[in-house]
Design a protein around this motif. Structure first.
Motif, mmCIF file in Angstrom:
data_model
loop_
_atom_site.group_PDB
_atom_site.id
_atom_site.type_symbol
_atom_site.label_atom_id
_atom_site.label_comp_id
_atom_site.label_asym_id
_atom_site.label_seq_id
_atom_site.Cartn_x
_atom_site.Cartn_y
_atom_site.Cartn_z
ATOM 1 N N ALA A 47 0.839 -1.194 0.000
ATOM 2 C CA ALA A 47 0.000 0.000 0.000
ATOM 3 C C ALA A 47 0.878 1.248 0.000
ATOM 4 O O ALA A 47 2.062 1.191 0.310
ATOM 5 N N GLY A 48 0.264 2.380 -0.309
ATOM 6 C CA GLY A 48 0.989 3.645 -0.335
ATOM 7 C C GLY A 48 1.766 3.816 -1.623
ATOM 8 O O GLY A 48 1.995 2.859 -2.361
ATOM 9 N N GLY A 49 2.165 5.040 -1.910
ATOM 10 C CA GLY A 49 2.970 5.315 -3.098
ATOM 11 C C GLY A 49 2.165 5.918 -4.229
ATOM 12 O O GLY A 49 0.951 6.048 -4.165
ATOM 13 N N MET A 50 2.894 6.298 -5.285
ATOM 14 C CA MET A 50 2.304 6.992 -6.438
ATOM 15 C C MET A 50 2.290 6.108 -7.652
ATOM 16 O O MET A 50 3.350 5.587 -8.007
ATOM 17 N N PRO A 51 1.163 5.905 -8.293
ATOM 18 C CA PRO A 51 -0.185 6.347 -7.972
ATOM 19 C C PRO A 51 -0.875 5.363 -7.028
ATOM 20 O O PRO A 51 -0.420 4.235 -6.861
ATOM 21 N N SER A 52 -1.975 5.759 -6.458
ATOM 22 C CA SER A 52 -2.757 4.885 -5.591
ATOM 23 C C SER A 52 -3.425 3.810 -6.440
ATOM 24 O O SER A 52 -4.278 4.108 -7.281
ATOM 25 N N SER A 53 -3.024 2.566 -6.229
ATOM 26 C CA SER A 53 -3.616 1.471 -7.009
ATOM 27 C C SER A 53 -5.044 1.173 -6.555
ATOM 28 O O SER A 53 -5.875 0.751 -7.360
ATOM 29 N N HIS A 54 -5.335 1.395 -5.262
ATOM 30 C CA HIS A 54 -6.709 1.212 -4.795
ATOM 31 C C HIS A 54 -7.633 2.199 -5.512
ATOM 32 O O HIS A 54 -8.721 1.836 -5.968
ATOM 33 N N THR A 55 -7.182 3.443 -5.607
ATOM 34 C CA THR A 55 -7.978 4.457 -6.293
ATOM 35 C C THR A 55 -8.114 4.127 -7.773
ATOM 36 O O THR A 55 -9.208 4.240 -8.339
#
Length: 152
Positions: A47-55
């Protein structure tokens, strides 16, 4: 079982969401490498980082539904609400938890010097900055649009 898998493979909206998630994870790994100068395999699933994979996943789902079913569909309404909850959680609750973990880790390091506490490190990269969430939303939108154009 083969029929089940073939059916899933034909679900364009599901494939859109999975592709957006996977490509965002790859992009996240690449941006981490660019930023820190070393490969971190945990970025492929973490989780975290660019870009948000959840989003990226939930926005591509919502945009995919909008493009195929219409903005007035019940499925689009459900997908938008889900996307809103996930994005709020990513930039709000999980980000706050990550900041708290950072403070706790600092306290543990400082207390360990005095040998009063065992070293227990909490994961600090849990949530996203608003820019990382925006990056995931843009990525998810582009993937959904590409699938729509290609599989129309």
């Amino acid at each position: 079982m083969a029929e089940f898998m073939a059916g899933i493979g034909k679900n364009i909206i599901l494939m859109t969401a999975i592709t957006a998630w996977f490509t965002a994870q790859v992009l996240k790994t690449m941006t981490s490498y660019w930023r820190h100068g070393s490969f971190n395999a945990e970025r492929l699933v973490g989780a975290g980082g660019m870009p948000s994979s959840h989003t990226a996943l939930v926005v591509s789902l919502a945009v995919g539904v909008a493009l195929r079913q219409g903005l007035d569909s019940d499925l689009f309404a459900v997908a938008v609400v889900l996307a809103g909850i996930v994005m709020y959680d990513a930039a709000g609750v999980r980000r706050a938890a990550g900041k708290q973990a950072k403070v706790i880790n600092k306290l543990v390091r400082e207390m360990r010097v005095e040998h009063k506490v065992r070293d227990t490190r909490l994961k600090e990269l849990l949530g996203h900055t608003p820019l990382e969430v925006l990056g995931g939303a843009v990525h998810g939108t582009l993937i959904a649009y590409a699938f729509y154009v290609f599989y129309r």
